[in-house]
Design a protein around this motif. Sequence first.
Motif, PDB file in Angstrom:
ATOM      1  N   SER A   1     -34.477  39.312 102.914  1.00 29.31           N
ATOM      2  CA  SER A   1     -34.424  38.743 103.981  1.00 29.31           C
ATOM      3  C   SER A   1     -35.481  37.426 103.812  1.00 29.31           C
ATOM      4  CB  SER A   1     -35.210  39.251 105.298  1.00 29.31           C
ATOM      5  OG  SER A   1     -35.425  38.446 106.364  1.00 29.31           O
ATOM      6  N   ASN A   2     -35.224  36.236 103.968  1.00 28.21           N
ATOM      7  CA  ASN A   2     -35.847  35.011 103.738  1.00 28.21           C
ATOM      8  C   ASN A   2     -35.553  34.098 104.776  1.00 28.21           C
ATOM      9  OD1 ASN A   2     -37.063  32.831 102.535  1.00 28.21           O
ATOM     10  ND2 ASN A   2     -35.635  32.830 100.880  1.00 28.21           N
ATOM     11  N   PRO A   3     -36.260  34.505 105.954  1.00 30.62           N
ATOM     12  CA  PRO A   3     -36.070  33.838 107.180  1.00 30.62           C
ATOM     13  C   PRO A   3     -36.436  32.154 107.352  1.00 30.62           C
ATOM     14  CG  PRO A   3     -37.994  35.195 107.515  1.00 30.62           C
ATOM     15  CD  PRO A   3     -37.321  35.691 106.222  1.00 30.62           C
ATOM     16  N   LYS A   4     -37.367  31.895 106.192  1.00 37.10           N
ATOM     17  CA  LYS A   4     -37.729  30.282 106.120  1.00 37.10           C
ATOM     18  C   LYS A   4     -36.693  29.727 105.174  1.00 37.10           C
ATOM     19  CE  LYS A   4     -42.360  30.039 108.169  1.00 37.10           C
ATOM     20  NZ  LYS A   4     -42.173  28.845 109.017  1.00 37.10           N
ATOM     21  N   ASN A   5     -35.866  30.389 104.257  1.00 41.42           N
ATOM     22  CA  ASN A   5     -35.060  29.858 103.245  1.00 41.42           C
ATOM     23  C   ASN A   5     -36.123  29.212 102.315  1.00 41.42           C
ATOM     24  OD1 ASN A   5     -32.690  30.198 104.565  1.00 41.42           O
ATOM     25  ND2 ASN A   5     -33.115  28.790 106.066  1.00 41.42           N
ATOM     26  N   LEU A   6     -36.925  30.001 101.785  1.00 37.37           N
ATOM     27  CA  LEU A   6     -37.908  29.582 100.828  1.00 37.37           C
ATOM     28  C   LEU A   6     -37.414  29.363  99.489  1.00 37.37           C
ATOM     29  CD1 LEU A   6     -40.923  31.945 101.259  1.00 37.37           C
ATOM     30  CD2 LEU A   6     -40.709  29.780 102.310  1.00 37.37           C
ATOM     31  N   GLU A   7     -37.443  28.150  98.868  1.00 38.85           N
ATOM     32  CA  GLU A   7     -36.839  28.040  97.381  1.00 38.85           C
ATOM     33  C   GLU A   7     -37.865  28.327  96.533  1.00 38.85           C
ATOM     34  OE1 GLU A   7     -35.260  24.175  97.189  1.00 38.85           O
ATOM     35  OE2 GLU A   7     -34.285  24.276  99.237  1.00 38.85           O
ATOM     36  N   PHE A   8     -37.629  28.909  95.597  1.00 34.45           N
ATOM     37  CA  PHE A   8     -38.516  29.419  94.569  1.00 34.45           C
ATOM     38  C   PHE A   8     -38.354  28.724  93.192  1.00 34.45           C
ATOM     39  CE2 PHE A   8     -38.185  33.102  97.279  1.00 34.45           C
ATOM     40  CZ  PHE A   8     -39.320  33.311  97.460  1.00 34.45           C
ATOM     41  N   LYS A   9     -39.664  28.251  92.563  1.00 37.00           N
ATOM     42  CA  LYS A   9     -39.594  27.497  91.317  1.00 37.00           C
ATOM     43  C   LYS A   9     -40.610  28.219  90.387  1.00 37.00           C
ATOM     44  CE  LYS A   9     -40.242  22.933  89.495  1.00 37.00           C
ATOM     45  NZ  LYS A   9     -40.759  21.494  89.450  1.00 37.00           N
ATOM     46  N   GLU A  10     -40.222  28.773  89.474  1.00 39.44           N
ATOM     47  CA  GLU A  10     -40.787  29.419  88.338  1.00 39.44           C
ATOM     48  C   GLU A  10     -41.228  28.552  87.214  1.00 39.44           C
ATOM     49  OE1 GLU A  10     -38.529  32.863  86.969  1.00 39.44           O
ATOM     50  OE2 GLU A  10     -37.526  33.111  88.928  1.00 39.44           O
ATOM     51  N   VAL A  11     -42.572  28.978  86.802  1.00 43.49           N
ATOM     52  CA  VAL A  11     -43.304  28.115  85.875  1.00 43.49           C
ATOM     53  C   VAL A  11     -44.190  29.044  84.998  1.00 43.49           C
ATOM     54  CG1 VAL A  11     -43.417  25.916  87.344  1.00 43.49           C
ATOM     55  CG2 VAL A  11     -45.341  27.424  87.547  1.00 43.49           C
ATOM     56  N   ASP A  12     -44.983  28.724  83.802  1.00 47.57           N
ATOM     57  CA  ASP A  12     -45.797  29.494  83.234  1.00 47.57           C
ATOM     58  C   ASP A  12     -46.935  29.594  83.789  1.00 47.57           C
ATOM     59  OD1 ASP A  12     -48.177  29.497  81.114  1.00 47.57           O
ATOM     60  OD2 ASP A  12     -46.314  30.247  80.363  1.00 47.57           O
ATOM     61  N   LEU A  13     -47.620  30.757  83.855  1.00 45.55           N
ATOM     62  CA  LEU A  13     -48.661  31.131  84.568  1.00 45.55           C
ATOM     63  C   LEU A  13     -49.831  30.140  84.473  1.00 45.55           C
ATOM     64  CD1 LEU A  13     -49.889  33.649  85.991  1.00 45.55           C
ATOM     65  CD2 LEU A  13     -50.742  34.456  84.077  1.00 45.55           C
ATOM     66  N   LEU A  14     -50.188  29.584  83.245  1.00 47.83           N
ATOM     67  CA  LEU A  14     -51.073  28.825  82.999  1.00 47.83           C
ATOM     68  C   LEU A  14     -50.913  27.408  83.485  1.00 47.83           C
ATOM     69  CD1 LEU A  14     -52.046  29.774  79.386  1.00 47.83           C
ATOM     70  CD2 LEU A  14     -53.064  30.909  81.217  1.00 47.83           C
ATOM     71  N   THR A  15     -49.884  27.123  84.088  1.00 52.79           N
ATOM     72  CA  THR A  15     -49.781  25.816  84.480  1.00 52.79           C
ATOM     73  C   THR A  15     -49.397  25.666  86.111  1.00 52.79           C
ATOM     74  OG1 THR A  15     -47.126  25.904  84.326  1.00 52.79           O
ATOM     75  CG2 THR A  15     -48.348  24.913  82.526  1.00 52.79           C
ATOM     76  N   LEU A  16     -49.820  26.730  86.663  1.00 51.64           N
ATOM     77  CA  LEU A  16     -49.685  26.912  88.101  1.00 51.64           C
ATOM     78  C   LEU A  16     -50.333  26.098  88.730  1.00 51.64           C
ATOM     79  CD1 LEU A  16     -49.348  30.759  88.527  1.00 51.64           C
ATOM     80  CD2 LEU A  16     -47.697  29.098  89.211  1.00 51.64           C
ATOM     81  N   ASN A  17     -51.605  25.702  88.440  1.00 50.41           N
ATOM     82  CA  ASN A  17     -52.579  25.057  89.350  1.00 50.41           C
ATOM     83  C   ASN A  17     -52.458  23.336  89.172  1.00 50.41           C
ATOM     84  OD1 ASN A  17     -53.670  24.554  86.518  1.00 50.41           O
ATOM     85  ND2 ASN A  17     -55.615  25.444  87.037  1.00 50.41           N
ATOM     86  N   ARG A  18     -51.362  23.042  88.070  1.00 50.33           N
ATOM     87  CA  ARG A  18     -50.915  21.631  88.236  1.00 50.33           C
ATOM     88  C   ARG A  18     -49.778  21.269  89.246  1.00 50.33           C
ATOM     89  NH1 ARG A  18     -50.213  21.843  81.709  1.00 50.33           N
ATOM     90  NH2 ARG A  18     -51.945  22.906  80.881  1.00 50.33           N
ATOM     91  N   MET A  19     -49.317  22.310  89.797  1.00 56.61           N
ATOM     92  CA  MET A  19     -48.273  22.360  90.657  1.00 56.61           C
ATOM     93  C   MET A  19     -48.166  22.037  92.143  1.00 56.61           C
ATOM     94  SD  MET A  19     -45.846  22.595  88.275  1.00 56.61           S
ATOM     95  CE  MET A  19     -44.285  22.488  89.370  1.00 56.61           C
ATOM     96  N   MET A  20     -49.662  21.823  92.639  1.00 58.60           N
ATOM     97  CA  MET A  20     -50.009  21.797  93.918  1.00 58.60           C
ATOM     98  C   MET A  20     -49.606  20.543  94.626  1.00 58.60           C
ATOM     99  SD  MET A  20     -52.069  24.544  94.453  1.00 58.60           S
ATOM    100  CE  MET A  20     -53.058  23.839  95.840  1.00 58.60           C
ATOM    101  N   ASP A  21     -49.376  19.638  93.922  1.00 57.18           N
ATOM    102  CA  ASP A  21     -48.724  18.427  94.524  1.00 57.18           C
ATOM    103  C   ASP A  21     -47.228  18.411  94.669  1.00 57.18           C
ATOM    104  OD1 ASP A  21     -51.484  17.437  94.872  1.00 57.18           O
ATOM    105  OD2 ASP A  21     -51.337  16.244  93.099  1.00 57.18           O
TER     106      ASP A  21
END
Length: 287
Positions: A191-211
């Motif tokens: 179940s995904n009521p908000k229809n979230l879209e997932f984007k997978e990136v390397d663990l160490l680059t997560l904090n660069r994806m905020m914007d």
Amino acid sequence: MKKSLILILTALLLVLAGCGQSASTSSNTSGSASDASGAAAPEEKKSTEMTTIKVASLPAPMDAILLLVKPLLVEDGINLEIVEMSDNIQPNDALANKEVDANFFQHVPYAEAYNEARGSKIVPIQPVYNALYAGYSSKHKSIEELPDGAIVVIPNDPPNIAHSLLLLEQNDLIELKEGAGIKAGLQDITSNPKNLEFKEVDLLTLNRMMDDADLVTMYPAYAKPLGLSAKKDALIVEKDMEAFAITLMAREDNKNDPALLKLAERMRGPEVVKFLEEEYTDTYPAF
């Protein structure tokens, strides 16, 4: 005449007796000096040889904890050499290839996934701390503001994909197939009521994806450099997932090494508890 002769003999005997006593004293003194200097058994020298262990790690708080216990280990005759790595694959490669004796950067599900993929035998020695896994946003102030079709950035490795999905399920954003647990994948979303879209990136680059995302899931180690705290800034925070405790790891063939066991003992000591409570408030001890 007899009296004179007796006196002379008596005097001579006294002189000879005195000389004998002097020689004896001199001999005894000389013997004592010899015993003190050379004849006495030398004291055994205390061994100053240190046992060196190499531990691969990633940046704070992992390496900071190792730096904290390093001087304590000197008291135990152990020299801790910290080998800081630049990604989350190298520490396990180095451990599996016996380039280091242990590593400290991961949780058990991550190590198990590596073992399955590489045929290695990396094993846990000591769980050290739980880190509050959380979801952050630079675009929204509450989880209710997430739009339909919101982009959610998560790590790209299977154990942390599962961690992210469990976090979202705990906060009622998705539902997972029953029993998926720490093996959950995107295919297990029921179940995904908000229809979230997932984007997978390397663990160490997560904090660069905020914007570039509506929500980013990450550990405190990657949120803190951005000035973010799970307790103060996150939109969602995990609830008691101790299966993901950050753990000191070794190999099956050296897990009982005395120096590594002493390291494990130091890493569950009061100094580490105090450090986590005062310096990394989004973590708590796992021991």
